[in-house]
Write a protein that holds these residues in place. Structure first.
Motif, PDB file in Angstrom:
ATOM      1  N   SER A 170      36.089  32.117  43.937  1.00 24.28           N
ATOM      2  CA  SER A 170      35.867  32.866  42.695  1.00 24.28           C
ATOM      3  C   SER A 170      36.889  33.984  42.527  1.00 24.28           C
ATOM      4  O   SER A 170      37.401  34.206  41.431  1.00 24.28           O
ATOM      5  CB  SER A 170      34.450  33.449  42.670  1.00 24.28           C
ATOM      6  N   LEU A 171      37.203  34.690  43.604  1.00 27.40           N
ATOM      7  CA  LEU A 171      38.202  35.754  43.507  1.00 27.40           C
ATOM      8  C   LEU A 171      39.598  35.164  43.344  1.00 27.40           C
ATOM      9  O   LEU A 171      40.363  35.594  42.475  1.00 27.40           O
ATOM     10  CB  LEU A 171      38.155  36.645  44.746  1.00 27.40           C
ATOM     11  N   ALA A 172      39.917  34.176  44.159  1.00 21.90           N
ATOM     12  CA  ALA A 172      41.262  33.610  44.139  1.00 21.90           C
ATOM     13  C   ALA A 172      41.623  33.016  42.787  1.00 21.90           C
ATOM     14  O   ALA A 172      42.769  33.122  42.339  1.00 21.90           O
ATOM     15  CB  ALA A 172      41.389  32.543  45.228  1.00 21.90           C
ATOM     16  N   GLU A 173      40.656  32.410  42.099  1.00 24.90           N
ATOM     17  CA  GLU A 173      40.931  31.710  40.845  1.00 24.90           C
ATOM     18  C   GLU A 173      40.532  32.498  39.599  1.00 24.90           C
ATOM     19  O   GLU A 173      40.766  32.052  38.476  1.00 24.90           O
ATOM     20  CB  GLU A 173      40.195  30.362  40.845  1.00 24.90           C
ATOM     21  N   ASN A 174      39.922  33.662  39.790  1.00 19.83           N
ATOM     22  CA  ASN A 174      39.471  34.469  38.640  1.00 19.83           C
ATOM     23  C   ASN A 174      39.658  35.952  38.949  1.00 19.83           C
ATOM     24  O   ASN A 174      38.770  36.767  38.718  1.00 19.83           O
ATOM     25  CB  ASN A 174      37.985  34.206  38.338  1.00 19.83           C
ATOM     26  N   LYS A 175      40.805  36.326  39.480  1.00 17.66           N
ATOM     27  CA  LYS A 175      40.986  37.670  40.043  1.00 17.66           C
ATOM     28  C   LYS A 175      40.708  38.778  39.026  1.00 17.66           C
ATOM     29  O   LYS A 175      39.978  39.735  39.323  1.00 17.66           O
ATOM     30  CB  LYS A 175      42.405  37.819  40.602  1.00 17.66           C
ATOM     31  N   THR A 176      41.260  38.666  37.837  1.00 19.69           N
ATOM     32  CA  THR A 176      41.070  39.722  36.839  1.00 19.69           C
ATOM     33  C   THR A 176      39.607  39.874  36.457  1.00 19.69           C
ATOM     34  O   THR A 176      39.065  40.990  36.425  1.00 19.69           O
ATOM     35  CB  THR A 176      41.910  39.427  35.581  1.00 19.69           C
ATOM     36  N   ALA A 177      38.957  38.750  36.167  1.00 22.06           N
ATOM     37  CA  ALA A 177      37.538  38.799  35.781  1.00 22.06           C
ATOM     38  C   ALA A 177      36.672  39.289  36.937  1.00 22.06           C
ATOM     39  O   ALA A 177      35.720  40.058  36.737  1.00 22.06           O
ATOM     40  CB  ALA A 177      37.087  37.414  35.324  1.00 22.06           C
ATOM     41  N   TYR A 178      36.975  38.834  38.146  1.00 20.59           N
ATOM     42  CA  TYR A 178      36.227  39.229  39.337  1.00 20.59           C
ATOM     43  C   TYR A 178      36.272  40.746  39.512  1.00 20.59           C
ATOM     44  O   TYR A 178      35.245  41.400  39.702  1.00 20.59           O
ATOM     45  CB  TYR A 178      36.827  38.537  40.556  1.00 20.59           C
ATOM     46  N   GLU A 179      37.481  41.293  39.422  1.00 19.17           N
ATOM     47  CA  GLU A 179      37.635  42.725  39.625  1.00 19.17           C
ATOM     48  C   GLU A 179      37.004  43.523  38.486  1.00 19.17           C
ATOM     49  O   GLU A 179      36.451  44.608  38.706  1.00 19.17           O
ATOM     50  CB  GLU A 179      39.119  43.067  39.775  1.00 19.17           C
ATOM     51  N   GLN A 180      37.057  42.991  37.286  1.00 18.72           N
ATOM     52  CA  GLN A 180      36.429  43.678  36.160  1.00 18.72           C
ATOM     53  C   GLN A 180      34.917  43.765  36.342  1.00 18.72           C
ATOM     54  O   GLN A 180      34.318  44.824  36.131  1.00 18.72           O
ATOM     55  CB  GLN A 180      36.754  42.943  34.854  1.00 18.72           C
ATOM     56  N   VAL A 181      34.308  42.659  36.753  1.00 19.82           N
ATOM     57  CA  VAL A 181      32.862  42.647  36.980  1.00 19.82           C
ATOM     58  C   VAL A 181      32.506  43.584  38.129  1.00 19.82           C
ATOM     59  O   VAL A 181      31.495  44.308  38.069  1.00 19.82           O
ATOM     60  CB  VAL A 181      32.366  41.211  37.265  1.00 19.82           C
TER      61      VAL A 181
END
Length: 303
Positions: free
Chosen positions: A280-291
């Motif tokens: 989830s982090l590797a493939e969605n880094k921006t969204a992951y960090e935003q959440v």
């Protein structure tokens, strides 16, 4: 009479052999080679050795109550009294936690990552998917609390089996950490095992579940039902951020959705659009960090 005796002995032998085979697949699950894991994380850009070596990294050893050493890293470059502990998934080791560590280091947190029992440099003969690992986590948290300011903020992040460990720990130790992040956990070990076995060999659960439970209790002192985050998550009062990839077919995202529904009080759910299991982090880094930032701000965990 002799024929009946031979039949009983043969049946007993088959049951014992089958029970050992089933439980061996669980407690001695094949781990990834440490060197191959290291190279994978480097080659895929999740671990940058040059940057890592510049960090103030203290190698730590913590005594487990089960008579082995827990090995880890304490990286504390910041003055802030904020600490994150990371619990990796099954078959990998603390190197796999570096991608998460970096996210928090960038946000001013100090971090601690360690190897679960039977993984990496830590001792221990078997893997228990959170049952015994939760006690090792308790030792790690206690070790950290003895060395930091009593007003420090402590969070714990777990991936896959590590997320299960985090949830079981949070139920066991009511004042353990200030918040938890559960990334792609299973909600119930028996349900997860049935799903995986059915997907690979399609054995009926009426055959292997009772036998697996019997031999796990005999050999390891617990049953599948003792590893069930869904049965205890409602007892956890601290904020939990639940994370899962919608494309995960190893541990289905429905498991995290059910955990989120069952959890009472402060919580947040992030279902990543991309990535398979534990990506989830590797493939969605921006969204992951935003959440993550929203979660920390929402519950005032990043002061």
């Amino acid at each position: 009479m002799i024929t009946l005796f031979i039949f009983i002995v043969a049946l007993f032998t088959i049951i014992v052999i089958t029970g050992f085979i089933l439980t061996n697949q669980i407690i001695y699950i094949k781990k990834k080679d440490d060197d191959e894991l290291y190279n994978r994380e480097v080659n895929e850009g999740r671990f940058k050795p040059e940057a890592f070596t510049q960090l103030p990294c203290q190698k730590i050893e913590i005594q487990s109550k089960y008579n082995y050493k827990i090995h880890g890293w304490l990286i504390a470059p910041h003055q802030a009294n904020k600490y994150m502990i990371f619990c990796h998934g099954v078959t990998v080791n603390k190197v796999n936690s570096i991608k998460y560590m970096d996210v928090f280091l960038e946000r001013g947190w100090n971090v601690l990552a360690y190897d679960h029992r039977r993984h990496g440099e830590s001792g221990g003969k078997t893997t228990s998917y959170g049952y015994y690992e939760k006690h090792d986590l308790a030792e790690v948290v206690n070790w950290l609390k003895q060395r930091v300011d009593h007003n420090s903020m402590i969070g714990i992040h777990g991936e896959s089996m590590g997320a299960v460990t985090v949830l079981l720990y949070a139920d066991m130790v009511k004042d353990g950490a200030d918040f938890y992040i559960a990334d792609c956990p299973f909600s119930d070990f028996e349900e997860q095992l049935v799903y995986r076995v059915k997907k690979s060999v399609n054995l009926p659960k009426q055959l292997f579940i009772p036998l697996t439970n019997l031999f796990l209790q005999w050999r390891e002192g617990y049953s599948l039902k003792n590893i069930s985050p869904i049965s205890i998550v409602e007892n956890i009062t601290q904020p939990i951020l639940f994370i899962h990839s919608q494309k995960d077919d190893y541990i289905l995202p429905e498991m995290t959705k059910n955990l989120y529904k069952q959890k009472k009080g402060p919580k947040k759910l992030f279902l990543a659009q991309n990535g398979s299991h534990a990506l989830s982090l590797a493939e969605n880094k921006t969204a992951y960090e935003q959440v993550l930032d929203e979660f920390l701000a929402q519950y005032k965990l990043d002061n």
